[in-house]
Design a protein around this motif. Structure first.
Motif: not given
Lengths: 428, 428
Positions: A304-326
């Motif tokens: 198995v080479v990947g998990e398109e799953s909540c326990v897998g990339t679905r929960s990690t792929r995108d990061l929160v944009d850290e640009g905001a100040q407020t």
């Protein structure tokens, strides 16, 4: 371990006898399934330790934090914004839900035709064998599916529960609803902890959770190598542990694992022979100790080479944009990130097809195994079209629907036939 | 009828052979179940006629309206605001979905564990035996449950579909989402019809639909009499026909029926002997020709006195406030009315328990039969708690879960035992 933590478990109100039996079974399964794997990365030692101590050292650590006034929030879903919890000085942990425990009792509260994940979290609570339920100050649910949405109503009789509403369409009004829910959740966490969530605190928390996501994404990308440098079992385990472990420590350990895997890749070393059929798993979540799918695939000679799953990339792929100040800007960024998740709870959810297709390409998967928990309607509904569309694009798909029962034999028969079919392609 | 409408059905693209078989079976069932009932109100003649012509005269009427430029919108759910459709000069009709038709084909598109209502509407479309699907200019779906939400995604391949999002919690942000959806729907209907929805037009439409609701509420209240002046079968039929018939004509006919029932009540006349166990049905919707529950109850000597159901009081109880003068004000009033509906799609939905309890009291029901379509998770989940709470209040509850298969024998055994248990109370 048992002797050392017995007092703690007793104080938490666990059913010691049932809990002993559970841990014994879990330990045995773990030894059989994980520790017998050939050529495991050395850095997996840490994760073996964490699993061995999942009801021990980690629980002790959480109780220690509670004694110092910190609150523990238990949640099930990648939509629950851990950043807010951390920003209030609280700790978020996953819930037990991956084994057939207490199902007979759970069915007194839930329809028989309920997915095993939901029956399991009820069962763990009713059978009093999950220390996390007992120590949690708040259980946070969400309206992602009918099963969970209605189950949390009843679960409120058993534990303090807070439920987040979710839009079902990614529209402007849907975003406004979810953004309002994030605000309401923040107020609830502030009430629970007695602490104010500040912009500074939230920015720091976003950094912590983003770093964990980035480490897991790094791990996910390394699995594109052929031969695969880590088994699907071990990679899933790392993703499962992510829901329980301290995020900063965990991130370091995942990065150490990735360092080792990079060396392996440079040496052309892996866990399965080059040319072993490579499988992308996509579908319903796999909670600890639900290891059925990678166990079957890998014991049949696939990897198995990947998990398109909540326990897998679905929960990690995108990061929160850290640009905001407020504070508002950060909550906006959290809102935007979560609404990029391709959960089958959304309608339409066409982006998921493209994601699975792209992941299969990037990870050089020979086939996709669509994994469906029984009675998980949203993923079952999507699986038929996903299979049709991916097949049309030349990606073979095997759909497996199963619960937590011991049906490995049946699953194995179908997986074996699928791998057999893939072999001429694999490594071609 | 068959000869007269054959050309029309052919033009609509129906599978004539399959459609003949369907109508024959339907006609036979109708004769056996409805026409053999003793002492039916004379005013039921009209509804018998409508059912006899459900694929005939009404379809012809709709085609005639289409020829004059009116559009036909097909929908399934009480959340779809018919007022807006009427205000744009269009006509709203219900969809076929109450019989086991084309299930084998439907299961190529839907998970096996899908509720029979959903399988049925797919089946009717795929088997080409529902004239309403074929003549509809737009099918309007809604995100009330996982099954329908995900099914409409696929149904979009078979017909023009528009889906309304719904909040899952009756919060301020939830109301804003639904209000925005009502605006979006209005724009869509304007686009479809090429007509502008005006305040005047909408106010008039609200009056029409409110009058229908008021007539059905009048009918519902008359069933409180003992002996019951109308059978549950006939009352359900009237509620089912409400989804198909011209609203103004239908309202007149329901009021005429009520006039007759009032005379019966004055004479102390009814359809079941005084003291027959009186049953309130609560739960999943019953679409034409799904008559299983009242048929079984009434053939066992009980009488159904109410339906806490979408095909029943859930869609009629509350009227839209007619006080508003502006378009926005009227849409606000429609929004507020729909958000009072106690659909199990909402979490929490505690008001429903109070409603069922109150209805059982007002209708002098001896027991509540909770009716659940198989795999209808939201109602199944609520049924367990409803049973527990109502029992605690001295109201016996029988939970029946069934699909559209011929399992009347099994259902009858359970209903008979339940009625037997109620008899000492009934009429006491």
């Amino acid at each position: 371990m048992v002797a050392e933590y017995r007092g703690m478990w007793q104080e938490l109100g666990l059913d010691l006898e049932a809990h002993d039996a559970l841990l014994e079974g879990l330990g045995e399964a773990y030894r059989d399934i994980f520790l017998t794997q050939p050529n495991r990365p050395r850095a997996m030692d840490y994760f073996d330790f964490v699993v061995g101590e999942i009801h021990g050292a980690r629980v002790q650590e959480l109780l220690h934090a509670k004694a110092q006034g910190r609150k523990v929030v238990a949640a099930f879903c990648v939509f629950v914004p851990e950043e807010v919890v951390l920003a209030a000085g609280a700790i978020q942990v996953g819930l037990c839900g991956g084994a057939e425990v207490g199902f007979d009792r759970a069915e007194q509260y839930l329809p028989q035709a309920t997915c095993p994940l939901i029956k399991s979290f009820f069962g763990f609570k009713l059978a009093r064998v999950c220390p996390y339920f007992e120590l949690a100050d708040l259980v946070v649910g969400e309206a992602t599916c009918d099963g969970k949405k209605k189950a949390y109503e009843v679960f409120g009789d058993l534990a303090p529960v807070y439920v987040m509403d979710l839009p079902q369409t990614k529209s402007g009004a849907g975003r406004a609803l979810w953004r309002a829910e994030l605000g309401r959740f923040t107020a609830e966490i502030e009430r629970l902890t007695g602490r104010t969530v500040t912009a500074g605190g939230l920015r720091e928390a976003v950094g912590v959770v983003n770093a964990r996501r980035a480490a897991l994404n790094r791990l996910a990308r390394l699995r594109a190598a052929d031969p695969a440098p880590i088994s699907g079992l071990d990679a899933l385990l790392v993703n499962q542990v992510a829901f329980y472990d301290d995020p900063v420590r965990f991130t370091d350990k995942v990065n150490a694992l990735c360092d080792e895997l990079e060396q392996r890749i440079r040496r052309g070393e892996g866990v399965a022979p080059r040319g072993a059929p490579r499988i992308l798993v996509s579908g319903s979540p796999m909670a600890v100790p639900n290891w059925k799918i990678p166990m079957v695939v890998e014991s049949c000679g696939g990897v198995v080479v990947g998990e398109e799953s909540c326990v897998g990339t679905r929960s990690t792929r995108d990061l929160v944009d850290e640009g905001a100040q407020t504070l508002d800007g950060l909550l906006d960024a959290i809102c935007d990130r979560t609404l990029r998740i391709e959960c089958a709870c959304f309608t339409p959810n066409n982006e998921r097809l493209e994601t699975v297709d792209r992941m299969a390409g990037e990870l050089r998967a020979d086939g996709v195994l669509h994994y469906n928990l029984s009675f998980c309607t949203p993923y079952a509904a999507e699986s038929l079209r996903l299979q049709r569309e991916l097949s049309r694009r030349g990606r073979p798909v095997l759909r497996i629907e199963t619960d937590y029962s011991r049906d490995e034999g049946q699953v194995r028969n179908r997986v074996e036939a699928f791998l057999e079919m893939l072999r001429p392609q694999a490594g071609a």
